[in-house]
Each structure stands twice: as structure tokens, then as C-alpha cells.
Design an enzyme around this catalytic site. Structure first.
Site, PDB file in Angstrom:
ATOM      1  N   GLU A   1       0.806  -1.226   0.000  1.00 16.15           N
ATOM      2  CA  GLU A   1       0.000   0.000   0.000  1.00 16.15           C
ATOM      3  C   GLU A   1       0.835   1.270   0.000  1.00 16.15           C
ATOM      4  O   GLU A   1       0.417   2.304  -0.504  1.00 16.15           O
ATOM      5  CB  GLU A   1      -0.936  -0.004   1.221  1.00 16.15           C
ATOM      6  CG  GLU A   1      -2.072  -0.994   1.093  1.00 16.15           C
ATOM      7  CD  GLU A   1      -2.865  -1.167   2.374  1.00 16.15           C
ATOM      8  OE1 GLU A   1      -3.904  -1.827   2.326  1.00 16.15           O
ATOM      9  OE2 GLU A   1      -2.428  -0.646   3.423  1.00 16.15           O
TER      10      GLU A   1
ATOM     11  N   GLU B   1       5.920 -21.008   9.660  1.00 18.45           N
ATOM     12  CA  GLU B   1       6.278 -20.096  10.762  1.00 18.45           C
ATOM     13  C   GLU B   1       7.401 -20.644  11.624  1.00 18.45           C
ATOM     14  O   GLU B   1       8.011 -19.905  12.377  1.00 18.45           O
ATOM     15  CB  GLU B   1       5.047 -19.790  11.618  1.00 18.45           C
ATOM     16  CG  GLU B   1       4.514 -20.996  12.395  1.00 18.45           C
ATOM     17  CD  GLU B   1       3.505 -20.553  13.445  1.00 18.45           C
ATOM     18  OE1 GLU B   1       2.450 -20.051  13.035  1.00 18.45           O
ATOM     19  OE2 GLU B   1       3.791 -20.703  14.643  1.00 18.45           O
TER      20      GLU B   1
END
Ligand code: ZN
Length: 675
Positions: A453, A484
Site C-alpha cells: 500500500e 512459521e
């Protein structure tokens, strides 16, 4: 650790802005005025932890029979409500059963510093005032019975007895000699008998007005002596139901020693409507915070002490007196000099209260309560939500939104750390470095989103903000189980991008211990780069590993362990704030305008023109002309118009000002670190 707040409640009174310094679980200093704090509370006040001297249970747990796991639930549930010290209370039962309760309580006390000991309410009670206590187990306080109590050991801290029973005065003296305090209660005693008991060594009165001789204007009875004899500290159930609010107001106005207690049973702290077995029959938590039998009779109290303080204030007691009644007063009555007060040497049991007296954050012996017990705060199940799926849809929605508000309050305390991180990141970028985000699952996706963004929003070049997502870019769309835990993948990713000392890396993880993210932080730091950590638990390995930690302690989720909820919301807000603040420091904005925006389509070209006109006051024609001359670059067009410069000169002056329109306008050729 230094925690500052707009006000401190020291135990008696409120003070102006101040701070509490904590070391090794103890308060070391109280500081007034401006101070550099590690944790800066922006509103509300800091107070000592609350102390409940009469508590039979809460959060589904009955103190008389609690298992080690149940003690954990009980203590952490109370801590979340700001109650950091409690005297568990066992009601009348065979002495052998009470001895077993004492042993379990003693074991729990070794693991939980919040447990003050054991309060035996009975079995030495007046049959006529026994209330819910079973008549068959009532005893006289004779030598044999008192010897059995003394054999239970030092865990017994308080015994409630009726002073009119044969042998009571001798029993009081014996208990006192053994270091056990005596409260007078469940009694039909007249005033002289009450005074004789005080002379024998009794120091407290149990639930004044309830289960005792009445207050009559010619026969003051137990309440009349409890509220006026300076040797006695009267305890009052502060729910406004067991004693009417008017009588609470009278009692606390009359007696400065008065203590607020809950006398709660196991349904306390659960949601209204919760049903639990108590005393052999079901009890429902009513909406007033009392336990109700099936026929509607009151079966016990169902509030926690923070709610008691709020109800005292609602009854007309001043906030300072209501808080003192739940902190310094019980500490004094039980001779606990290091609790119930903010003073050097005291245990660092601290509660951050909102201005409307709701606990926002709690420290037990200097440790945020959520970290004191396993599982971690974000993973904890909230016992009061046991019936979540049975609730109405609107109530479910409201439950989620209430939790989000709590998460935002946690964010407010993280503001100073977030500002430090923004300054440090901006300095790196200004010197030519890059910003990396690292995370797994939701946390990684939010970093990814922020990086993506920032490109079009602020017109930054590709590769300035680099998101590292465990499992790679594909993991954005499809969950990558196991990624993870892949520490090597994090190190490889940093190597691939030639991460160096000039760069910054911000790791994001709700748990604060995700292996991928932790490895990224450690490796980035080893390479000499700036490291930050955005986490949702206190005292985490990531916060430890990073140079600048931003802990946002959002607490237990509505759905246990679902950290995409309020932990994720808080991370999104933190990242929005971090990157936008960095971009402001880099001169990407001018006031509220995104002057570095890329005008890549018709909508954005219209927005660019509007911005140039708003900043310069130019008309549409001049604005369009300037924008066209400099390739639709808002900053340059604004500088051209305001300083009457041709495009090339405006661009050169912007470059000299390190891209800051404000500095270029003032012709400041500075490009040092952020202001
Ligand atoms: Zn009672």
C-alpha cells in the site's frame, strides 16, 4: 521500569501526574512531575492492586475445593479485574475438610503470591445467624476445635466466629496469640459482647449488616459497634444488594476504617445467566451480580471487587474512599505493610484504571498479569464466554466490538515506543536504507499489505519497503502450515535481499515468539541493522531480541488464540501509523496532503490538481500547467507556483531539501535526520 500516569492513587488520595519506578517486583520510587517513562499511560490513573478479604470463589472456581489448574484460573481472572491480593474463604464444613482445604490453599499460595492465606468463615457461628452455613457442621470454639485450627498451620490468616458462643473469648485470645486475626460475624451478639470480643483481640467484623444482630437506635447490636469501635474494621459486601446503597453510603461516611469485600461465590466474574452448582444446588448469576436460586432467593454475591468499587462510588462514596476501602484499608486490617499502597518497598501490584474505574492493565509483582501464567494472554480462553455460541447475534457482535475497544486502549500505551521506532526507521531510510517487514500468517500478511500500500500512497520506489512472509508470497493467499517454524527461511530471505547495517527490519507476531520472525530479528540485528518488534504479549523473546520493542498487550481474544482478531487489528493500526509517520518524516506529505502521490490515472490526476490548487490557491489553468511541466508531480508543481520557479529549478531545490516540500519552500538545504 518506570510507569507514568496522569494521576496516581497512592492508597489514600489522588496525586497530580507522576510515575512509579519498579525493580525486581518491588516499587523503588514514586516520582512526581515530568519523567522519562518506559510505559506512559495517557489517561486514567495508576493505583495499587485491589485486595479482597472475603472471596469464596469466582470464574467458575470454588476456593474450598480448587485444583491447581482452577487456582490458576481464579488468580488470573481476578488479576484481570485488578484484584492482585485475595484471602480465599472457606465456609463451615467438617474441620477435617477444612484442613484439606488449608493444605490445597497452602500449595496454591506457594505458586501465587496473590493468595494471602485462608479465611475460615466458621464453623464457630451462631446457629440463629448461620445463613447458608449448614447447621450440622457448626461447632463450639472449644479447646479441641481451636487446636485443630492451629494444626492447619500458618496458612490460616483469619477466622470468623460468633463472640457470644461459649469459649469464644478464650478462642479469640488463642488465635491471636498464634498470629491469626479474628473477625466477628454470623452473630447475634449485643453491643457489650461485641466490645468484649474486641477487647479480647478481635479486629474485624464480617459482612456488616448481613447475618448479624440488627442496628436498632436503642440497641446498636453488631453493626453499631462494628462502625464505631476503633479497634474493629468493618467489612461490607459492596454489591449494593446485600447492603442497600443508602446503607453503604452511611457506613462508609461513618467509619473511615470500613473495608469493601465481595463475599463472592464461584459464579462471580462469569457472564449474567451463567449457572454453576453451589452448596448442592444450581445457582444462576443474576443481572444485578448476585447468585440466585431457582426460587429467586439470593444465594451469594457474584461481583468482583473492581465492580464493588464502582458500585460504592455509584452509592455516593467518594472515589478516593471507595478505592482506599479496597486497597489500603484491607492491607492495614490484615497487617500487610507492603500491599495496598504505592510506596517504596511495596510489592509492585499495580492497576491502570480508566477514569471510570475500569482496570485497563494490571501488574502483579511488577509483571503484567497475562505473562505470569501460561498460556499467554492472546491464547487464553475467557471463561465468561463459555456460552458465546448460545448468545444472540447482536450480543456476539457487541462482544467483538468491545474487545476491539480494549485493544485500542492497549495501543495508546504503545505510542511512545511506536514513535521511537518511526524515528529510527525514518533515519535509516533517509540515509538510503530500506525497511523490511517479517512475519508469519496474519502478522506477515499485514506487513505485506502495508508494504504494497505504501507504494502508490506515498509514491515511493519499488524495493524501499520489502515484506518477508513466512512461506513466501504464495502464503498470502494460501496458508502455509509449518512455515512459521522455518528459521532458516528467514535468514535466507535476508541474505537474498542483501540486508545490511543500513537497513531496518520490523518483525510482527502476536505471540512475540514465532520462530521465523524471531530468527529474522536476530539475524538482522547480527548484521548490524535496526530491528523493531510489534507484538501482542508482554515479556516476549521478540521484544527481548529487538532494539525497539512495541508491545501492544491486547489480552485474551474473544475466540481463544485467534490473533487475527484484536491482535491483528492492533497490528494493522500500528503498521498504518508506523509507515505513515515515517513517510511524514521523509517529507512525503505536506500538512495533510499526500504530495508525493503518483498521478497514474484520471481520478488521481484530478486529485493531484485539486491538491495543487488547495496548497497554492492557484486556479485550475495554472495548476494544470505546472503539473504538466513537471510530469504530474504535486510537490514540484506546488513549489513552481508558490516560488515562481521553472520546473528544473523547482526539482533541484526539492532534491536539495531531500524531497521535503516544506523545507524547499523555505529554501532549507538540510537533509539531516528526522526532526
Ligand atoms: Zn457469611
Amino acid at each position: 521500569m518506570i510507569i507514568s500516569a496522569p494521576r496516581l492513587f497512592l492508597g489514600e488520595n489522588f496525586t497530580p501526574p507522576g510515575a512509579v519506578a519498579v525493580e525486581n517486583g518491588r516499587i523503588t520510587r514514586i516520582i512526581f512531575g515530568d519523567v522519562e517513562a518506559d510505559i506512559h499511560l495517557t489517561h486514567g490513573f495508576l493505583a495499587p492492586g485491589l485486595i479482597d478479604l472475603h472471596n469464596n470463589g469466582a470464574f467458575g472456581v470454588d476456593c474450598a475445593s480448587a485444583t491447581p489448574e482452577e487456582w490458576d484460573i481464579f488468580i488470573s481472572g481476578l488479576a484481570a479485574r485488578g484484584v492482585t491480593s485475595v484471602l480465599p474463604t472457606a465456609i463451615t464444613a467438617p474441620l477435617a475438610d477444612l484442613a484439606a482445604t488449608a493444605q490445597r490453599t497452602k500449595a496454591a499460595q506457594a505458586r501465587h503470591g496473590a493468595i494471602l492465606g485462608l479465611h475460615l468463615e466458621g464453623p464457630f457461628l451462631a446457629p440463629s445467624k448461620r445463613g447458608a452455613h449448614l447447621a450440622e457442621f457448626l461447632r463450639l470454639p472449644d479447646d479441641a476445635a481451636i487446636a485443630e485450627v492451629l494444626e492447619m498451620g500458618g496458612v490460616v490468616r483469619l477466622v470468623t466466629l460468633a463472640p457470644e458462643l461459649p469459649g469464644a473469648l478464650a478462642a479469640i485470645a488463642k488465635l491471636r496469640a498464634a498470629g491469626i486475626a479474628v473477625a466477628l460475624g454470623h452473630t447475634d451478639a449485643d453491643a457489650p459482647t461485641m466490645r468484649n470480643a474486641a477487647a479480647a483481640g478481635a479486629t474485624l467484623v464480617t459482612h456488616v449488616f448481613n447475618a448479624q444482630s440488627p442496628l436498632h437506635h436503642r440497641a446498636p447490636g453488631a453493626p453499631g459497634v462494628a462502625l464505631t469501635d476503633p479497634r474493629l474494621s468493618p467489612c461490607l459486601i459492596a454489591d449494593g444488594v446485600h447492603v442497600a446503597p443508602e446503607l453503604l453510603a452511611i457506613a462508609f461516611a461513618a467509619c473511615p476504617r470500613a473495608i469493601a469485600v465481595t463475599d463472592s461465590i464461584r459464579i462471580a466474574g462469569l457472564e449474567p445467566g451463567a449457572v454453576r452448582e453451589f452448596g448442592g444446588a444450581p445457582v444462576t448469576l443474576g443481572h444485578q451480580g448476585v447468585g440466585l436460586r431457582a426460587d429467586g432467593t439470593i444465594a451469594g454475591a457474584g461481583i468482583t471487587l473492581d465492580e464493588g468499587v464502582r458500585r460504592l462510588i455509584a452509592a455516593g462514596v467518594t472515589p478516593a474512599l471507595a478505592l482506599a476501602a479496597a486497597t489500603s484499608r484491607p492491607a492495614q486490617a490484615l497487617n500487610l505493610p507492603d500491599r495496598g499502597t504505592l510506596t517504596p518497598g511495596a510489592r509492585a501490584d499495580l492497576v491502570w484504571f480508566s477514569d471510570d474505574l475500569h482496570p485497563l492493565r494490571v501488574w502483579t509483582a511488577g509483571v503484567t498479569h497475562s505473562t505470569a501464567t501460561k498460556p499467554r494472554g492472546t491464547e487464553t480462553a475467557r471463561p465468561e464466554l463459555a456460552n458465546l455460541d448460545e448468545r444472540g447475534t447482536l450480543e456476539i457482535v457487541q462482544t467483538f466490538l468491545t474487545q476491539e475497544q480494549a485493544a485500542q486502549r492497549a495501543l495508546a500505551t504503545a505510542a511512545p515506543a511506536l514513535a521511537r521506532l518511526a524515528n529510527a526507521v525514518a533515519a535509516k531510510l533517509q540515509a538510503g536504507g530500506r525497511l523490511f517487514y517479517a512475519g508469519a500468517g496474519t502478522s506477515g500478511r499485514l506487513g505485506f499489505l502495508d508494504a504494497v500500500e505504501c507504494g502508490p500512497t506515498f509514491g515511493i520506489e519499488d524495493g524501499l519497503i520489502i515484506p518477508l512472509l513466512a512461506g513466501g508470497t504464495e502464503a498470502f493467499i494460501k496458508a502455509a502450515e509449518g512455515a512459521e517454524d522455518d528459521e532458516q527461511a528467514a535468514i535466507t530471505a535476508l541474505t537474498t535481499h542483501h540486508f545490511g547495517a543500513g537497513d531496518a527490519l520490523v518483525g510482527i507476531a502476536a505471540s512475540g515468539s514465532t520462530p521465523y520472525t524471531l530468527a529474522a530479528i536476530r539475524h538482522a540485528r547480527a548484521l548490524g541493522g535496526l530491528t523493531g518488534a510489534i507484538v501482542n504479549n508482554a515479556g516476549t523473546p521478540m521484544a527481548e531480541a529487538a532494539e525497539i520493542a512495541v508491545p501492544i498487550v491486547t489480552g485474551a481474544e474473544v475466540i481463544a488464540g485467534s490473533t487475527r482478531l484484536s491482535a491483528g487489528s492492533s497490528q494493522k493500526i500500528a503498521l498504518n501509523t508506523l509507515s505513515s509517520t515515517v513517510m511524514i518524516r521523509l517529507g512525503k506529505t505536506y500538512g495533510p496532503y499526500m504530495v508525493d502521490m503518483r498521478a497514474t490515472n484520471a481520478k488521481l490526476r484530478r486529485r493531484a490538481l485539486a491538491m495543487v490548487q488547495q496548497i497554492t490557491g492557484a486556479n485550475e489553468y495554472d495548476g494544470t500547467l505546472a503539473l504538466t511541466a513537471c510530469g504530474m508531480h504535486v510537490k514540484c508543481a506546488a513549489l513552481m507556483i508558490l516560488r515562481h520557479l521553472p520546473a528544473e529549478q523547482a526539482q533541484a531545490r526539492l532534491a536539495a531539501a531531500n524531497g521535503s516540500l516544506r523545507r524547499a519552500l523555505h529554501n532549507q538545504e538540510v537533509n539531516t535526520g528526522p526532526a
